[in-house]
Scaffold this motif. Structure first.
Motif, PDB file in Angstrom:
ATOM      1  N   SER A 289       0.662  -1.011   0.082  1.00 31.80           N
ATOM      2  CA  SER A 289      -0.005  -0.131   0.089  1.00 31.80           C
ATOM      3  C   SER A 289       0.930   1.319  -0.073  1.00 31.80           C
ATOM      4  N   MET A 290       2.295   1.219   0.432  1.00 27.20           N
ATOM      5  CA  MET A 290       3.032   2.426   0.385  1.00 27.20           C
ATOM      6  C   MET A 290       3.668   2.519  -0.911  1.00 27.20           C
ATOM      7  N   LEU A 291       3.476   1.654  -1.939  1.00 30.45           N
ATOM      8  CA  LEU A 291       4.124   1.752  -3.147  1.00 30.45           C
ATOM      9  C   LEU A 291       3.695   3.400  -3.825  1.00 30.45           C
ATOM     10  N   PRO A 292       4.644   3.932  -4.431  1.00 28.66           N
ATOM     11  CA  PRO A 292       4.208   5.343  -5.045  1.00 28.66           C
ATOM     12  C   PRO A 292       3.576   5.103  -6.422  1.00 28.66           C
ATOM     13  N   ALA A 293       2.222   4.517  -6.291  1.00 29.29           N
ATOM     14  CA  ALA A 293       1.605   4.464  -7.563  1.00 29.29           C
ATOM     15  C   ALA A 293       0.397   5.302  -7.741  1.00 29.29           C
TER      16      ALA A 293
END
Length: 807
Positions: A289-293
């Motif tokens: 959920s922390m991925l910069p998408a």
């Protein structure tokens, strides 16, 4: 002789006891009646002095037991929020510690504390500065203290706490400078056997055991504006001073069903930190959920296990170990099909190094000895606007890219990547193009890939080998090299697609040419080579037994003369064989390899219709054959040929009066050349330390890799001779030309005998036999291997010959 007057002694004893009782009564009365009020008044006055409101509701003293209870305390800056408040505080001291000059607490218990940690902008002289509220409080306290005598030698005070318990606590964190607002509640904390001295009594740090129960936790991560959440969070461990100059910390973290156990050693002199971390079943959902998408990614499942070693020093920080990621399924929010998933991924002998050297060239680096991914599945989708799902997820706006690129080049140190081996096993790629009507969809299954020597070091090439099953019945195979410093500008690949059903590509043909296709098979042989951005590509297209269907109604594009082109291009075997070549510079903004190929095919289909058929066949070199083919120089059959052999077995089962004889074949020219190449490259890669799995195609080694260069010299010495190796090393200048020369001479020096070629043919026949009886053991007596036979290899490989006999 002394005579005791007992009545007098009795009277004095009674008086002494009475005096003690009076003193105790007075002490008790003052402690309960006068001292609380005095303390309350003094605390309030001190608070006014430093600019803070310090008050409490009730104070209870038990002087003989050294016990203090405070109820309803609050600490707040005048005109500001409460920094601290709690319902009840219990402090109990130990007589035995006070007697020997130590401060020893038997128990400290805090009930319902509320702590505020706030950062705000305050005016400091002519400028504005950002301070935490507790920094301001400490500064105010320090100003109120009398100045200390620098000549005074202070003996450190020993402090110990047997038990510190905090129940139903809450913490509020506010940072006005970054719009951060977080609250942690309720949580509990327990500290046991805490002291600021080691086991030898030397005041050198802290030791003890601790236990934090944070309950459920939701935390907003600054900078990325994302929240991670856990249902159950506990922290346990202990502090220790194993020796002077050393501190030890055991830190164990429980996150829901997962755990992180770690031990840390701090050298108080060098400030170096060594740690060992063991991770078990940590959920990947918060990390994903922390991925910069651009769109939120959700991990429906996935666990991390790892054993890591951490070294934090003055020169560099290093993290090394093994990481395992299990049963990972990642989806886009609101989407049902997974974006990516895999059964298991292993990163073996990982090392991440962050250099702190002033030399910017050292930078950061990541090395991985081996990356294994089992059963990966990737969904690659083009939307109606022609953008891929990964580009939509991770690309940044053009306005952001430009500014960031300049900043990155000027400030960031280089990042070094080195992966010895990458293996993808039994994977699947699901491709769809929603811009086409109808939508174009094709799957690649049983996808396997091997990459050796992956590095972003300029000039170093990695060996790449891939294969898989396309559209259910076709096969795909890729071999080549790529420079991962910039693979688009420097690569050399040979790709082959065989036995692809043309009906699968109907959406593309309908959009491109305006016709439907009812049947046919497609083979593609692609060769692409780019050096410093200059690309040269060859696309051989082989179409077998194509049948054209109806025209697409209301087609708005340029309709190509497919019917006439098929009639002119098909040879006597109903085969179309066309080679389309392209070239260009990949750095050109308008460059597109797919557009060049489509334009070239359009030119061929448009222009060939006006030329004589026999002349076209001669110019384009049309031809081809069908059957079961082995890879030249190797006893390997591609997946489509393996399936065909199994189907031959099924065919034979239904015909009990038929027997089959398999004749192993070899091409005395091409197999001899390729077998010598396979023997040489196998020796090079093994001497270089690379692992080659039995049955996998042997990749061409990357001669830019120092390990491969060492393996090349060892193999050359083994097969050609050490004396000649020394002569070549002295005569030829070091570089790519010498390495190519040594490999060429090594291959040329390997003498492949007729016996080896016949043994290769026998092995091919044996493998074919085992594939045919794999699902049908009853055929063991009905299938035999015959004599080997010399044949001429075709474009698809070395054809395997079989002969069916009727009983």
């Amino acid at each position: 002789m002394i005579h005791l007057n007992l009545p007098v002694l009795k009277v004095w004893c009674l008086r002494l006891v009475g005096l003690c009782l009076v003193l105790v009564t007075l002490f008790w009365a003052s402690a309960h009646l006068f001292v609380p009020g005095f303390v309350k008044k003094s605390v309030a006055e001190y608070g006014d002095k430093i600019g803070y409101d310090i008050a409490y509701r009730d104070l209870s003293l038990s002087p003989l037991r050294l016990r203090v209870e405070i109820e309803g305390l609050h600490l707040a800056k005048n005109g500001g929020n409460n920094l601290l408040q709690f319902q009840k505080l219990l402090v109990s001291l130990k007589w035995t510690k006070l007697v020997i000059g130590e401060i020893g607490f038997d128990e400290i218990a805090v009930q319902d504390p509320k702590l505020l940690v706030e950062k705000r902008v305050v005016k400091g002289g002519s400028a504005e500065i950002a301070l935490w509220n507790w920094q301001e409080f400490i500064r105010a306290v320090e100003k109120s203290l009398p100045p200390s005598d620098p000549k005074e030698v202070k003996k450190p005070t020993k402090i110990s706490i047997d038990e510190l318990v905090v129940n139903s606590a809450s913490l509020s964190l506010i940072d006005a400078t970054s719009n951060l607002q977080e609250q942690l509640k309720p949580f509990s904390m327990k500290l046991l056997k805490v002291a600021n001295y080691d086991k030898n009594g030397v005041v050198s740090g802290a030791r003890g055991q601790y236990d934090f129960n944070l309950g459920s936790l939701q935390l907003l991560i600054p900078g990325v504006n994302k929240t991670i959440a856990f249902n159950r969070v506990t922290i346990t461990g202990g502090l220790d001073n194993p020796s002077p100059g050393a501190l030890g910390l055991q830190f164990d973290l429980q996150l829901d069903q997962g755990s992180l156990r770690s031990h840390w050693d701090l050298n108080t002199i060098s400030k170096a930190i060594d740690g060992k971390i063991n991770i078990e079943n940590i959920s990947l959902a918060p990390i994903v959920s922390m991925l910069p998408a651009n769109k939120e990614l959700i991990a429906q499942s996935g666990l991390m296990n790892a054993n890591l070693t951490v070294k934090l020093g003055a020169d560099a920080d290093v993290i090394s170990g093994d990481v395992h990621l299990l049963d990972v399924v990642v989806t886009e929010k609101g989407e049902n099909p997974p974006l990516i998933l895999w059964k298991a991924a292993e990163l073996r002998q990982l090392e991440y190094k962050l250099s702190k050297s002033a030399n910017q060239s050292s930078g950061t680096g990541l090395t991985i000895d081996e990356l294994l991914v089992d059963r990966p599945v990737l969904r690659f989708e083009m939307n109606e606007e022609g953008l891929s799902n990964f580009r939509r997820l991770f690309s940044k706006p053009q306005s952001d890219k430009t500014g960031q690129a300049v900043a990155t080049e000027s400030t960031n140190a280089p990042f070094h990547l080195d992966m010895r081996s990458v293996n993808l096993k039994d994977g699947e790629v699901l491709f769809s193009d929603l811009a086409m009507r109808p939508n174009f969809k094709v799957d690649i299954k049983k996808f396997n890939a091997t990459l050796l020597g992956v590095s972003n070091t300029p000039g170093r090439f990695a060996s790449v080998a891939m294969d898989g099953v396309v559209a259910g019945s076709g096969s795909m195979r890729t071999k080549g090299q790529a420079s991962f410093d910039d693979p688009r500008r420097n690569h050399d690949f040979a790709m082959s697609f065989r036995n692809l059903p043309l009906t699968t590509f109907n959406p593309a043909v309908m959009n491109f040419a305006g016709y439907q296709i009812t049947s046919g098979r497609l083979n593609l042989n692609l060769n692409y080579r780019a050096k410093d951005g200059e690309l040269n590509g060859s696309n051989q297209i082989i179409i077998k037994k194509v049948e054209l269907g109806d025209e697409v109604p209301d087609f708005k594009g340029k309709k190509l003369p497919l019917g006439l082109a098929i009639a002119l291009l098909e040879d006597a075997d109903d085969t179309i064989d066309v080679t389309v070549r392209i070239s260009g510079n990949v750095d050109s903004p308008e460059f597109s390899a797919s557009s060049l190929v489509l334009q070239a095919i359009t030119n061929v289909l448009t222009n060939v219709a006006t030329a004589p058929f026999r002349a076209l066949a001669s110019i384009l070199g049309m031809g081809g054959n069908e059957g079961v083919n082995a890879v030249p120089g190797e006893a390997v059959f591609l997946p489509a040929d393996q399936d065909r052999l199994e189907k031959f077995g099924d065919y034979l089962v239904k015909r009990p009066n038929a027997n089959l004889e398999i004749m192993g074949t070899y091409d005395p020219i091409q197999d001899k050349q390729e077998l010598a190449r396979v023997i040489a490259d196998t020796a090079i890669l093994k001497e270089a330390g690379f692992k080659l799995a039995a049955g996998d195609p042997v990749p061409v080694p990357s001669l830019s890799d120092p390990r491969v260069q060492s393996g090349l010299r060892a193999a050359y010495a083994q097969y050609v001779g050490r004396i000649k190796l020394g002569q070549r090393l002295l005569a030829l200048p070091d570089g790519e030309v010498r390495n190519q020369q040594l490999r060429t001479e090594l291959i040329a020096d390997i003498d492949v005998s007729d016996a080896q070629l016949k043994e290769l043919a026998k092995t091919r026949a044996t493998i074919a036999y085992e594939l045919m009886i794999k699902a049908n053991p009853v055929l063991k007596d009905r299938i035999a291997t015959g004599n080997v036979k010399s044949v001429e290899a075709g474009k698809e490989g070395v054809p395997l010959e079989v002969e069916i006999r009727i009983k």
